[in-house]
Structure formats: C-alpha cells, structure tokens
Scaffold this motif. Structure first.
Motif, PDB file in Angstrom:
ATOM      1  N   VAL C  12     -13.815 -11.838  -4.661  1.00  0.00           N
ATOM      2  CA  VAL C  12     -13.956 -11.632  -3.220  1.00  0.00           C
ATOM      3  C   VAL C  12     -14.792 -10.387  -3.022  1.00  0.00           C
ATOM      4  O   VAL C  12     -14.441  -9.318  -3.517  1.00  0.00           O
ATOM      5  CB  VAL C  12     -12.589 -11.475  -2.527  1.00  0.00           C
ATOM      6  CG1 VAL C  12     -12.780 -11.060  -1.073  1.00  0.00           C
ATOM      7  CG2 VAL C  12     -11.821 -12.776  -2.587  1.00  0.00           C
ATOM      8  N   ARG C  15     -15.537  -8.198  -5.903  1.00  0.00           N
ATOM      9  CA  ARG C  15     -14.398  -7.702  -6.658  1.00  0.00           C
ATOM     10  C   ARG C  15     -13.742  -8.897  -7.326  1.00  0.00           C
ATOM     11  O   ARG C  15     -13.531  -9.922  -6.684  1.00  0.00           O
ATOM     12  CB  ARG C  15     -13.415  -7.009  -5.732  1.00  0.00           C
ATOM     13  CG  ARG C  15     -12.469  -6.064  -6.438  1.00  0.00           C
ATOM     14  CD  ARG C  15     -11.859  -5.113  -5.417  1.00  0.00           C
ATOM     15  NE  ARG C  15     -10.844  -5.815  -4.613  1.00  0.00           N
ATOM     16  CZ  ARG C  15      -9.547  -5.789  -4.918  1.00  0.00           C
ATOM     17  NH1 ARG C  15      -9.121  -5.115  -5.959  1.00  0.00           N
ATOM     18  NH2 ARG C  15      -8.679  -6.418  -4.176  1.00  0.00           N
ATOM     19  N   LEU C  17     -10.754 -10.862  -8.443  1.00  0.00           N
ATOM     20  CA  LEU C  17      -9.304 -10.897  -8.240  1.00  0.00           C
ATOM     21  C   LEU C  17      -8.616 -11.567  -9.416  1.00  0.00           C
ATOM     22  O   LEU C  17      -7.502 -11.211  -9.784  1.00  0.00           O
ATOM     23  CB  LEU C  17      -8.948 -11.648  -6.953  1.00  0.00           C
ATOM     24  CG  LEU C  17      -9.519 -11.096  -5.655  1.00  0.00           C
ATOM     25  CD1 LEU C  17      -8.892 -11.807  -4.468  1.00  0.00           C
ATOM     26  CD2 LEU C  17      -9.286  -9.596  -5.542  1.00  0.00           C
ATOM     27  N   PRO C  36       2.386  -6.091 -12.112  1.00  0.00           N
ATOM     28  CA  PRO C  36       2.601  -5.121 -11.024  1.00  0.00           C
ATOM     29  C   PRO C  36       2.088  -5.664  -9.680  1.00  0.00           C
ATOM     30  O   PRO C  36       1.387  -6.664  -9.644  1.00  0.00           O
ATOM     31  CB  PRO C  36       1.778  -3.902 -11.439  1.00  0.00           C
ATOM     32  CG  PRO C  36       1.300  -4.164 -12.820  1.00  0.00           C
ATOM     33  CD  PRO C  36       1.423  -5.615 -13.109  1.00  0.00           C
ATOM     34  N   ASN C  37       2.435  -4.992  -8.620  1.00  0.00           N
ATOM     35  CA  ASN C  37       1.916  -5.348  -7.303  1.00  0.00           C
ATOM     36  C   ASN C  37       0.391  -5.373  -7.335  1.00  0.00           C
ATOM     37  O   ASN C  37      -0.236  -4.494  -7.907  1.00  0.00           O
ATOM     38  CB  ASN C  37       2.332  -4.308  -6.248  1.00  0.00           C
ATOM     39  CG  ASN C  37       3.808  -4.413  -5.947  1.00  0.00           C
ATOM     40  OD1 ASN C  37       4.389  -5.488  -6.037  1.00  0.00           O
ATOM     41  ND2 ASN C  37       4.415  -3.289  -5.621  1.00  0.00           N
ATOM     42  N   GLY C  38      -0.170  -6.373  -6.723  1.00  0.00           N
ATOM     43  CA  GLY C  38      -1.621  -6.443  -6.630  1.00  0.00           C
ATOM     44  C   GLY C  38      -2.293  -6.944  -7.890  1.00  0.00           C
ATOM     45  O   GLY C  38      -3.516  -6.919  -7.994  1.00  0.00           O
ATOM     46  N   SER C  39      -1.528  -7.428  -8.842  1.00  0.00           N
ATOM     47  CA  SER C  39      -2.146  -7.876 -10.092  1.00  0.00           C
ATOM     48  C   SER C  39      -2.715  -9.281  -9.963  1.00  0.00           C
ATOM     49  O   SER C  39      -3.465  -9.726 -10.820  1.00  0.00           O
ATOM     50  CB  SER C  39      -1.122  -7.815 -11.230  1.00  0.00           C
ATOM     51  OG  SER C  39      -0.006  -8.622 -10.893  1.00  0.00           O
ATOM     52  N   GLY C  40      -2.357  -9.995  -8.892  1.00  0.00           N
ATOM     53  CA  GLY C  40      -2.970 -11.315  -8.663  1.00  0.00           C
ATOM     54  C   GLY C  40      -2.012 -12.486  -8.752  1.00  0.00           C
ATOM     55  O   GLY C  40      -2.446 -13.636  -8.800  1.00  0.00           O
ATOM     56  N   LYS C  41      -0.702 -12.225  -8.750  1.00  0.00           N
ATOM     57  CA  LYS C  41       0.272 -13.309  -8.898  1.00  0.00           C
ATOM     58  C   LYS C  41       0.167 -14.307  -7.738  1.00  0.00           C
ATOM     59  O   LYS C  41       0.054 -15.520  -7.953  1.00  0.00           O
ATOM     60  CB  LYS C  41       1.696 -12.726  -8.945  1.00  0.00           C
ATOM     61  CG  LYS C  41       1.935 -11.744 -10.078  1.00  0.00           C
ATOM     62  CD  LYS C  41       3.372 -11.271 -10.139  1.00  0.00           C
ATOM     63  CE  LYS C  41       3.817 -10.462  -8.941  1.00  0.00           C
ATOM     64  NZ  LYS C  41       3.156  -9.153  -8.813  1.00  0.00           N
ATOM     65  N   SER C  42       0.202 -13.779  -6.503  1.00  0.00           N
ATOM     66  CA  SER C  42       0.147 -14.678  -5.342  1.00  0.00           C
ATOM     67  C   SER C  42      -1.169 -15.433  -5.311  1.00  0.00           C
ATOM     68  O   SER C  42      -1.212 -16.625  -4.991  1.00  0.00           O
ATOM     69  CB  SER C  42       0.314 -13.877  -4.053  1.00  0.00           C
ATOM     70  OG  SER C  42       1.551 -13.224  -4.040  1.00  0.00           O
ATOM     71  N   THR C  43      -2.244 -14.750  -5.633  1.00  0.00           N
ATOM     72  CA  THR C  43      -3.557 -15.392  -5.628  1.00  0.00           C
ATOM     73  C   THR C  43      -3.586 -16.540  -6.627  1.00  0.00           C
ATOM     74  O   THR C  43      -4.083 -17.630  -6.328  1.00  0.00           O
ATOM     75  CB  THR C  43      -4.637 -14.348  -5.975  1.00  0.00           C
ATOM     76  OG1 THR C  43      -4.476 -13.232  -5.112  1.00  0.00           O
ATOM     77  CG2 THR C  43      -6.023 -14.925  -5.792  1.00  0.00           C
ATOM     78  N   ARG C  46      -1.776 -19.520  -5.294  1.00  0.00           N
ATOM     79  CA  ARG C  46      -2.565 -20.243  -4.277  1.00  0.00           C
ATOM     80  C   ARG C  46      -3.618 -21.134  -4.919  1.00  0.00           C
ATOM     81  O   ARG C  46      -3.876 -22.242  -4.463  1.00  0.00           O
ATOM     82  CB  ARG C  46      -3.231 -19.256  -3.312  1.00  0.00           C
ATOM     83  CG  ARG C  46      -2.302 -18.797  -2.200  1.00  0.00           C
ATOM     84  CD  ARG C  46      -3.084 -18.225  -1.037  1.00  0.00           C
ATOM     85  NE  ARG C  46      -3.623 -16.904  -1.320  1.00  0.00           N
ATOM     86  CZ  ARG C  46      -2.929 -15.775  -1.143  1.00  0.00           C
ATOM     87  NH1 ARG C  46      -1.701 -15.826  -0.682  1.00  0.00           N
ATOM     88  NH2 ARG C  46      -3.464 -14.612  -1.419  1.00  0.00           N
ATOM     89  N   GLN C  83       4.944 -16.245  -0.105  1.00  0.00           N
ATOM     90  CA  GLN C  83       5.689 -14.991  -0.057  1.00  0.00           C
ATOM     91  C   GLN C  83       6.083 -14.604   1.362  1.00  0.00           C
ATOM     92  O   GLN C  83       7.207 -14.216   1.623  1.00  0.00           O
ATOM     93  CB  GLN C  83       4.817 -13.896  -0.669  1.00  0.00           C
ATOM     94  CG  GLN C  83       5.618 -12.820  -1.341  1.00  0.00           C
ATOM     95  CD  GLN C  83       4.713 -11.884  -2.115  1.00  0.00           C
ATOM     96  OE1 GLN C  83       3.521 -12.131  -2.269  1.00  0.00           O
ATOM     97  NE2 GLN C  83       5.275 -10.811  -2.609  1.00  0.00           N
TER      98      GLN C  83
HETATM   99  N1  LIG Z   1      -8.413 -12.646   0.732  1.00  0.00           N
HETATM  100  C1  LIG Z   1      -8.495 -11.531  -0.022  1.00  0.00           C
HETATM  101  N2  LIG Z   1      -9.592 -10.760   0.088  1.00  0.00           N
HETATM  102  C2  LIG Z   1      -9.712  -9.640  -0.654  1.00  0.00           C
HETATM  103  N3  LIG Z   1      -8.785  -9.220  -1.486  1.00  0.00           N
HETATM  104  C3  LIG Z   1      -7.650  -9.936  -1.644  1.00  0.00           C
HETATM  105  C4  LIG Z   1      -7.451 -11.130  -0.897  1.00  0.00           C
HETATM  106  N4  LIG Z   1      -6.248 -11.621  -1.219  1.00  0.00           N
HETATM  107  C5  LIG Z   1      -5.731 -10.777  -2.141  1.00  0.00           C
HETATM  108  N5  LIG Z   1      -6.572  -9.756  -2.399  1.00  0.00           N
HETATM  109  C6  LIG Z   1      -6.390  -8.684  -3.356  1.00  0.00           C
HETATM  110  O1  LIG Z   1      -6.166  -9.312  -4.573  1.00  0.00           O
HETATM  111  C7  LIG Z   1      -5.277  -8.548  -5.351  1.00  0.00           C
HETATM  112  C8  LIG Z   1      -4.156  -9.433  -5.829  1.00  0.00           C
HETATM  113  O2  LIG Z   1      -3.313  -9.729  -4.736  1.00  0.00           O
HETATM  114  P1  LIG Z   1      -1.990 -10.626  -4.891  1.00  0.00           P
HETATM  115  O3  LIG Z   1      -2.391 -11.892  -5.537  1.00  0.00           O
HETATM  116  O4  LIG Z   1      -1.348 -10.699  -3.557  1.00  0.00           O
HETATM  117  O5  LIG Z   1      -1.132  -9.730  -5.862  1.00  0.00           O
HETATM  118  P2  LIG Z   1       0.418  -9.827  -6.221  1.00  0.00           P
HETATM  119  O6  LIG Z   1       0.942 -11.076  -5.597  1.00  0.00           O
HETATM  120  O7  LIG Z   1       0.420  -9.838  -7.684  1.00  0.00           O
HETATM  121  O8  LIG Z   1       1.054  -8.595  -5.658  1.00  0.00           O
HETATM  122  C9  LIG Z   1      -4.826  -7.403  -4.504  1.00  0.00           C
HETATM  123  O9  LIG Z   1      -5.555  -6.262  -4.894  1.00  0.00           O
HETATM  124  C10 LIG Z   1      -5.189  -7.816  -3.114  1.00  0.00           C
HETATM  125  O10 LIG Z   1      -5.529  -6.684  -2.354  1.00  0.00           O
END
Ligand SMILES: Nc1ncnc2c1ncn2[C@@H]1O[C@H](COP(=O)(O)OP(=O)(O)O)[C@@H](O)[C@H]1O
Ligand SMILES: [Mg+2]
Lengths: 351, 334, 254
Positions: C12, C15, C17, C36-43, C46, C83
């Motif tokens: 994105v 950057r 992800l 850790p938080n922000g490591s990309g689990k939710s992404t 999806r 989430q």
């Molecule tokens: N649509 C997006 N645009 C830009 N950055 C994103 C977007 N969605 C998530 N991120 C970034 O991607 C990284 C991973 O996010 P996320 O998957 O939510 O992490 P986790 O669930 O592991 O805490 C984070 O740094 C977040 O800021």
C-alpha cells in the motif's frame, strides 16, 4: 420499560399487509385530491373522480371537475411518487454508507440539479431548446458523478474509510455546486430572476400535470423495485461493507446498481418538483423506529411513509395560508424537524 | 372612500398651493422618515429606475442628469429626445461605484430595495458618507414594508397621493415646481375623467384578477396582490380584485383563481422574456388550453384585457393604464 | 478443502504490508497466527477470505484461484469473523446471526425452516440461545464476539477465519471459544495474542513486519530465541504440576 412504542404500534396495526398496503396507496392520493387551496365538498370530489374513471356523468361545474382531475390528482400522485422515491434514496444511501446523515442532498445531487436548472433558465444554456427539468437532470447526474469520482480518488471503496470519504466528497460537491449556482445567479440574473429561481429551488409542485405522472411513477417503481430486489444485500451491510463482502455480497455491483437507481430517481424528482429537503433524511429514520432495521420490511414501509408524508405536506402547504401556497420544502422542514427530534429522543430512550 | 372626484379636487388644490414658486436653498425635506438637506440645486443627477427617470424627463431635467439605470421597457416615445442626451449606466441594477463615479448631487430611486436597509445598490448611509443625497420615491415606502415578502408587503393599500408627493418632491428638489404642478394637475384631471367614465358603465359587482407572469408556464402564477397599484386601478374602476394577499405580487394557485372565477382577467404585456409566461401570446395559449383555466368565465367569454406591465407601477404611466383598462372594459360591457 | 497462499504480497503506497507468504491450511487443521500489533495478521486474514486481492502471488481454494470465484461461492465455504465489526442499527441478536445465511439465499430460494434451524444451532453452539431476542446494542463485548462467531457458523463454512476472537472475553468465555473452535472440526485460521492459548493450536505461524518468520508446531515455534526476536520478550517455561502441560512467563528484554 422497553421503549419500543413504535414496534407496539406496528403490532397493533397487524392487519395483513396485502390489505393495508394497497389501501394506503389508493387512499393517500385520494386525500391529496380531496384537499386543496379551496374547499370542495367530498361529494363533488367523488363525483368528479367517478365521472373520469367510471364515466358516471354527474353534472358538475367544469372548473371543479378540472381542478380535481387535472390539477389535484396528478399533483398528489407525483407528490406520493416523489416522497417514496426520495425516502428510498435516503434509506439506501444511509445503509450503503453506514451513515445516519446520508441522504440525496448530502451527496450533492440536489445542488447539482439546481445548478443545471439555473444554467438553463438564467444563463440560457441550450438556447431555449432544453427545458429546465432536463438541465436539472443533467446537473444532478454530473454532481453525483463528480462526488463518486472524488470519493474514489480519495480512497473511497469497500473499506469503512471509503464510506466517510463519500460523505466528505458529497459535502465538497454540494458546496461547489451551491457556489456555482450563486455565481451564475450573481453573474447573469437580476433580482427578479433570482426570486423566480429561488421559488423553484425551494421545491414546488404547483406546475405538476398528468404529463409528469408517468415519469415520476416509472422512476419510483425502478428505485423501490431495485431496493426491494436487494433487501438481503442491504441487510448484509449491517456490520459494514467488508462484512457484506464476506457474506458473499458482490459489493461493487450492488452499490452501483442501488446508487444509480436511487440517484436517477432523485434527479427525476428534483427535475419535476425542484429541491425538496428533509424527506430523504427523516423518513427512513421514522420507518426504522416503527419496524426495526431489517430491509424486507424497512424498504416498503419507508416508501409508504415517504409517499404519505409528502402528500400530506403538500396538502398542508396548500391550506395553511388561505389563498396562498407555501413552498413545500418549508412544510417538510416544519413537520420533519420536530418529528425528527421526537424520534431522536425516543430512540435514545430505547435500551 | 369619499367620492373619487372630490378626492381628486382636494389633491389638485393641495398641489397648486405648493406650486409656482422658485425653490429656496438650502432645502430641507422629509423623505420616508429621513431628513434630507440640499444646499443648492443638484447637478449630475443619477436616477435608478425607469419611473424615476421618466418623471425627471417629464420635469425637463435631462440636462441636469449624469446617468440613468434599471430599465424595464423602452422609454416613453414623447421622452425619447430627452433620453438621448443621458448616459445609460446599466440596464439592470447599477453598481455602487458606477453611480458614485458620476459625482451625483442627487440619487433618486423608485425602489427601496435599490437604496435602503438591504439596498441592492447601497444603503442611504453609504451614499451619505460620500456626501451624496439618496432619495426613495414615497410610492415605495409609504404603507409598505419592503423587508417582508419577495416584492415587499403592503401595510396599507396603495395611495395615489404618494405618486403626487413623489412628483412634487422631486420638482421642489430640482427647482421645477411649475413643471411639477402642471404635470400633477394634468394627470389628476385625466384620472378624474376616466373614473367618471368607468362609473357611467355601471357594471354590477364585477371582479377581476391581474396575471403578471409565472416562473414556469404551469407553476402558480404571480398575481397582483390586494393592496398594490393594480388593485388600486381595479378599485378606481369599480372592479373587485379576487386576490386579497397583502404581498405586492404573491403567487396564487390557478385553483384559487379559477374558483373565484373573476368576470375580467387582466394580463400583463412586457418586453422582458425571462419566463415563457412573460409573452402575452403564451399567456393566452395557456388560458385557453389548460383544462381548468379554459373553463373560467372570463376566458370562455373572452373578457381578457391586455395591459402594459409598466402601467402597473406607480409611475406617470399609471393613468395611461387606467385609461387603457377603462377602454377595454368599455368593449367588454357591450 | 484446502486453502493455500502462494507467495502472496501486498503493498500500500509503496509500503509492503505482506511479503512472500506461503501457507497451506490442511483440512480440519487449526492454524494459529501470532505476531506483534501491526505485523499483518488482520491483513493476511482479509486476503485469505478473498476480500482483498494480493498484488503478487495468489490465494487458492482447492486449487481454484479465489479472485476468480464469485463472492457468494467463497462465502459458502469461508467465513470470517473480523476484528472490529460494529453496528448502530437496532437489530436483535438472532437477526444478526441470520445474516450468516445470506450466501445461501436468493430470489428463488427464500428464507426457510432449514435456515432457521442453522441459526438456532449456531446460537446454541456459542451459548447465546437465551439472548436471541435481545437488542444488539444491549450485548456486552464478549456476547457480541460470540454472536459474530454464531453468524459465521450460520454460514455453514468449511473454513473459519477468526481475527482475535478472544478479545473482550472473560477468561471462561475465552476458553470456551477455544474449546468450541477445537470441537467444530473446521479448518481454522485464528489470530491470537495470548501465546499460552496459541499453544493449543495444531500449528502456529509467526508474522513479523508482514513476513512469515516461522511456521510449525507450537513447541517448535514458541522457542525463546524466536519470542525474543519477534516479540522482544524473555520467556520462561514452567510446567504445570497439575497436568504436566507447559506454561510460559514473559518479561520485557532490557
Ligand atoms: N488499508 C491500509 N492502508 C495502509 N496501511 C494499512 C492498511 N491496512 C493495514 N495497514 C497497515 O498494515 C499493517 C498491518 O496491519 P494489520 O494487518 O491490521 O496488523 P495486525 O492485525 O497484525 O495488528 C499495519 O502497519 C497497518 O497500519
Ligand atoms: Mg489485527
């Protein structure tokens, strides 16, 4: 006390829908035909309708006959179509954007329609060949295209953030088109012209004749039909766009179909009657208050309330000041704002 | 209302009592509740509004004028020569600077919405700050609230005396009292004559409505209100206006007009073409084709009178209009 | 039914992800996703649900590319509990769970008793049957989380993707959700924060800065050196004398 007064009221109304829905659809326009600027006895109204529909042949003053059949009935039908169409548009936009404030006006559709109308009437676009309503329609669609385009460019899409982007783009679009309207008026109109256009901008049903009925009914049938076809998809947006997608809803296609159908309906209504505010915002909330959030009931009830609301508002606009007709937008705001306040307070009382 | 002839006579004596003297400066007079002081006979007069302009021409003041503005129609034929020598600053509302630029000693207008609290050109104070005396014709400020309704709202019915006052005051200001008295006397005599003529026609309980125009052909029309100049004209000729609103030009639904079913329908002719309904032919076409208006008595019996819109303003054309209306009624009563 | 990620990446605004993720979810397997938080689990979840299309690589379901399957077909096989899914609408819990039947309904196949049975069963499984008629806004955070799981179960999926489903839950309900997931017998990817809970998964995948740094059985992945590198903690393993199971204690490093 569980504060669902509305739901209780709806339960008490538990006559079967196949009975009261058609009844309402027939009765509401008849009310509009029965009440107007001047008092006409109900028996005369009935005889005039019987003459036209059943060929009854009652001897009536042709002026009364004409007023009821040629002025009031088409006016009531268009008012009803317009109310249903605007209310459905508001409901669909509120659901899709997950935003309680969304309505056709928020997306700049009415602002665009006004600009189109002013361009035709005052700046003389089209050299007198384009009617004002066509200008309004083009303006509405242009404004909507601009707003959606802007929302896309700024990252609007199926994300939760995208919904906010559309609202922001709509506000920007409304401001832009309102400014354009003011600019055109200041540039090329004198004060008298400006007054004429302000009259129209506030919404006016007095010019409605039978020729407008077909277009208005078509637009509302398409809008309500499209919404009704998509009730499950609309429900699926309850937890947001992404949740809808994960429930198997083809989000992009559904959004496009619904938004196009309702935007076109709004544009048609605005082009026939001018800008009428408050219906798209207030009616869906009133309907939710009555029957809850499931669209299988919400869509038809919203359409019905919108229809009745605008017909009644138009009757009030005609009889409130004897001998003079108020702009209907003023009446919808006068009725709508307090009604909205009541709903807000009641909804808060709900657990 | 006392007898119209008596009223006219009274007005006549009042006017002639003021007349025939040269104005003494500095001149102090009251204009719509504002005190105006003229140190000397004003030069470079800039007029805002066709009515004001034509009164100044009729007073022979063209050579003291630096500009005119806000036109609705062609200038009266008999005033064309005077008009040729005066610059037209703007067809519509002039800007404040374009007026001030002429260094005018006197800026009269026919409308308070041009110069007033919400003046489109400016406020009286703005002009006063530059040492310019602005003036609003009493026709537009007496008995009228211009901050209510789109064209202002009448508090009291139009009074023809305000027109005589307007002409008389402008005559005093311009030191043309002879011309002023003569003009007023002439108009008053014609008014008395036409009122007498109408009375002789003896039309019992006749009613009328005056259609000015409509924003769109089928929208509610702009009709003459119950207390304005057209209502005064109808009343002078013994006709009852079916529209009773206090606004100058209210919108009234065709339903209301048709059910009141006036015996005479007056429609305005004008040069402007802002709306389709500005055209008299379009008005007639609508009246005869619409399912409701075509059933009105006045339409069916062709009792439709066409009157110049300019004759419906409080202007020196007002008596022309009154005469034209009486002529038309004469034709109808047969 | 196997879900596979083939070398997927997502960027994105320049950057990265996610980068170069290879993953296979075996049938009936529970795969824990930690990081850790922000490591990309939710992404990553999806992408596995087909909601976001990867920029490189592809996700396949039984060998078929997810981005070429109709949404509805995916939703009949894969259910996602996201989430932060919230609503301000006035709906009952049962209505919310009914939404899970959406991919199985259309104009020709309206709501039926079978659908109602699915909903009732799903509510019962998460122990919410008694709250079916309650207004959504009156639920506690934990009850909402369970209702979301019930909605996912009503989809009747073969694959379940859960994004930190034990958040907001009290400890008893945390354990119940984990037991429930274990009992379902569905292929499951579950993002977790509690590393002790993660130990109950069949396999664990560790994400760091969008890269899969380790994958394997919990005892292989939850090694002191990996935990120190990925989470920045020092882990001490304790043995529970009660049943002989392993427990971990953590302290920040430095
Ligand atoms: N649509 C997006 N645009 C830009 N950055 C994103 C977007 N969605 C998530 N991120 C970034 O991607 C990284 C991973 O996010 P996320 O998957 O939510 O992490 P986790 O669930 O592991 O805490 C984070 O740094 C977040 O800021
Ligand atoms: Mg996350």
């Amino acid at each position: 006390m569980t504060a669902d007064v509305g739901v209780h009221a709806a339960r008490r109304l538990r006559a079967p829908p196949w009975l009261w829905v058609p009844l309402l659809i027939v009765a509401a326009p008849l009310l509009g035909a029965a009440m107007g600027e001047t008092p006409i006895p109900l028996s005369t109204v009935w005889q005039a309708l019987a003459n036209q529909i059943l060929g009854a042949g009652y001897a009536l003053d042709p002026i009364d006959q004409g007023i009821i059949w040629s002025y009031r009935l088409p006016r009531a039908l268009v008012a009803g179509a317009c109310g249903a169409g605007l209310a459905i548009s508001g409901l669909v936009l509120q659901t899709l954007l997950r935003n309680a404030l969304a309505d056709p006006y928020l997306l700049g559709i009415s602002a665009g329609a006004s600009t189109g109308a002013v361009l035709v009437v005052i700046a003389g676009l089209g050299g007198g060949l384009v009617p004002m309503s066509a200008g309004a329609l083009l303006g509405a669609l242009a404004a909507f295209g601009l707003v959606v385009g802007l929302a896309r460019l700024s990252g609007g899409g199926t994300s939760a953030r995208g919904a906010a982007q559309i609202v922001l783009a709509g506000i920007a679009g409304s401001q832009l088109f309102n400014a354009l309207t003011s600019f055109i008026i200041a540039r090329s109109a004198n004060a008298e012209q400006a007054r004429g256009i302000m009259f129209w901008l506030l919404g006016n049903l007095s010019g409605v004749r039978w020729e407008d009925v077909g277009l208005a009914l078509t637009a509302v049938v398409i809008a309500v039909g499209t919404a009704f076809w998509h009730v499950r998809a609309l429900d699926a947006f309850t937890f947001g766009t992404q949740s809808a997608a994960s429930l198997g809803v083809p989000v992009g296609r559904v959004q496009a179909a619904l938004v196009l159908a309702t935007a076109a309906a709004t544009a048609v209504m605005v082009s026939i009657t001018g800008a009428i505010g408050f219906v798209g915002l207030v009616v869906p909330h009133a309907a939710r208050f009555l029957v809850g959030s499931r669209h299988a009931r919400l869509v038809p009830v919203t359409a019905l309330i919108g229809m009745v609301f605008l017909i009644v508002a138009d009757v009030v606009a005609r009889i409130l000041v004897p001998g003079q007709t108020l702009p209907i937008g003023v009446v919808t705001a006068l009725i709508g704002a307090p009604a909205f306040a009541v709903i807000l307070v009641r909804a808060r009382c709900a657990p | 209302m006392t007898g119209p002839i008596l009223a006219a006579l009274l007005a006549l004596t009042a006017a002639s009592a003021v007349g025939a003297q040269p104005t003494e400066y500095p001149l102090t007079l009251d204009n719509c509740g504002h005190q105006l002081i003229f140190p000397a006979r004003p030069d470079n007069v800039v007029s805002i509004g066709q009515t004001t302009t034509e009164i100044l021409y009729a007073l022979d003041q063209a050579d003291r004028m630096a500009g005119n503005s806000l036109w609705f129609n062609a200038v009266l034929p008999e005033l064309q020569d005077q008009d040729a020598g005066v610059e037209r600053i703007s067809d519509n509302t002039p800007s404040f600077e374009s007026v001030v630029n002429k260094r005018p000693g006197f800026v009269p207008t026919m409308f308070e919405w041009m110069i007033g609290a919400q003046g489109a050109v400016g406020t009286r104070e703005q002009f006063a700050d530059l040492g310019i005396t602005a003036y609003v014709m009493p026709t537009d400020c007496h008995g009228k609230d211009n901050l209510v309704g789109s064209d202002g709202t009448r508090i009291a019915p139009f009074d023809i005396q305000t027109l005589w006052d307007s002409i008389g005051q402008m005559a005093i200001i311009m030191d043309a009292q002879d011309r002023g008295s003569a003009l007023i006397a002439d108009l008053q005599a014609r008014e008395a004559a036409v009122v007498e003529r109408a009375g002789a026609m003896n039309i019992p309980d006749a009613s009328a409505a005056v259609w000015f125009s409509s924003a769109e052909m089928e929208l509610d029309p702009y009709m003459a209100g119950g207390m304005g100049v057209p209502a005064w004209m109808l009343e002078r000729l013994g006709l009852r206006n079916v529209v009773t609103s206090d606004e100058e030009w209210p919108t009234v639904g065709w339903e209301t007009v048709a059910r009141a079913d006036p015996s005479v329908l007056v429609i305005a002719r004008m040069d402007r073409r802002r709306f389709p309904a500005d055209d008299v032919d379009e008005k007639l076409r609508f009246l005869r084709s619409d399912p409701v208006t075509s059933q009105m008595t006045a339409v069916k019996k062709d009792r439709i009178v066409i009157l110049d819109a300019e004759a419906m303003h409080a202007s020196i054309r007002l008596i022309d209009g009154l005469e034209a209306l009486a002529d038309a009624m004469n034709g109808l009563s047969r | 039914m196997t879900l596979q990620a083939h070398d997927i990446g997502l960027r994105v605004r320049r950057r990265s992800l996610l980068d170069g993720i290879d993953l296979t979810l075996a049938p009936a397997e529970i795969l824990g996703l930690i990081g850790p938080n922000g490591s990309g689990k939710s992404t990553l979840l999806r992408l596995l649900a087909g909601l976001v299309r990867p920029d490189s690589g592809q996700v396949t379901l039984d060998g078929r590319r997810l981005d070429q399957m109709p949404r509805r077909q995916i939703a009949r096989r894969i259910a996602l509990v996201a989430q932060n899914a919230e609503t301000a609408d006035r709906i009952t819990v049962r209505d919310a769970v009914r939404l899970g039947r959406t991919p199985w309904l259309d104009a020709l196949r309206p709501w039926s008793d079978a659908d109602e049975a699915h909903v009732a069963r799903a509510l019962a499984r998460v122990d919410l049957a008694h709250l079916g008629d309650r207004d959504w806004s009156t639920l506690s955070g934990g009850e909402r989380q369970r209702a979301h799981i019930a909605r996912a179960l009503a989809q009747n999926p073969q694959i379940l993707l859960l994004d930190e489903p034990t958040n907001h839950l009290d400890i008893r309900h945390q354990l119940e959700v984990l037991d429930l997931v274990a009992d379902l017998g569905l292929s499951t990817v579950i993002a977790l924060h509690d590393l002790n809970q993660a130990m109950r998964c069949d396999r664990l995948a560790v994400l760091q800065h969008g890269v899969l740094t380790a994958i394997g059985p919990p005892e292989e992945v939850l090694r002191a050196d990996i935990l120190a590198r990925v989470f920045g903690v020092q882990a001490t393993v304790l043995i529970d004398s009660h049943d002989g199971s392993r427990l971990m204690r953590f302290q920040p490093i430095g």
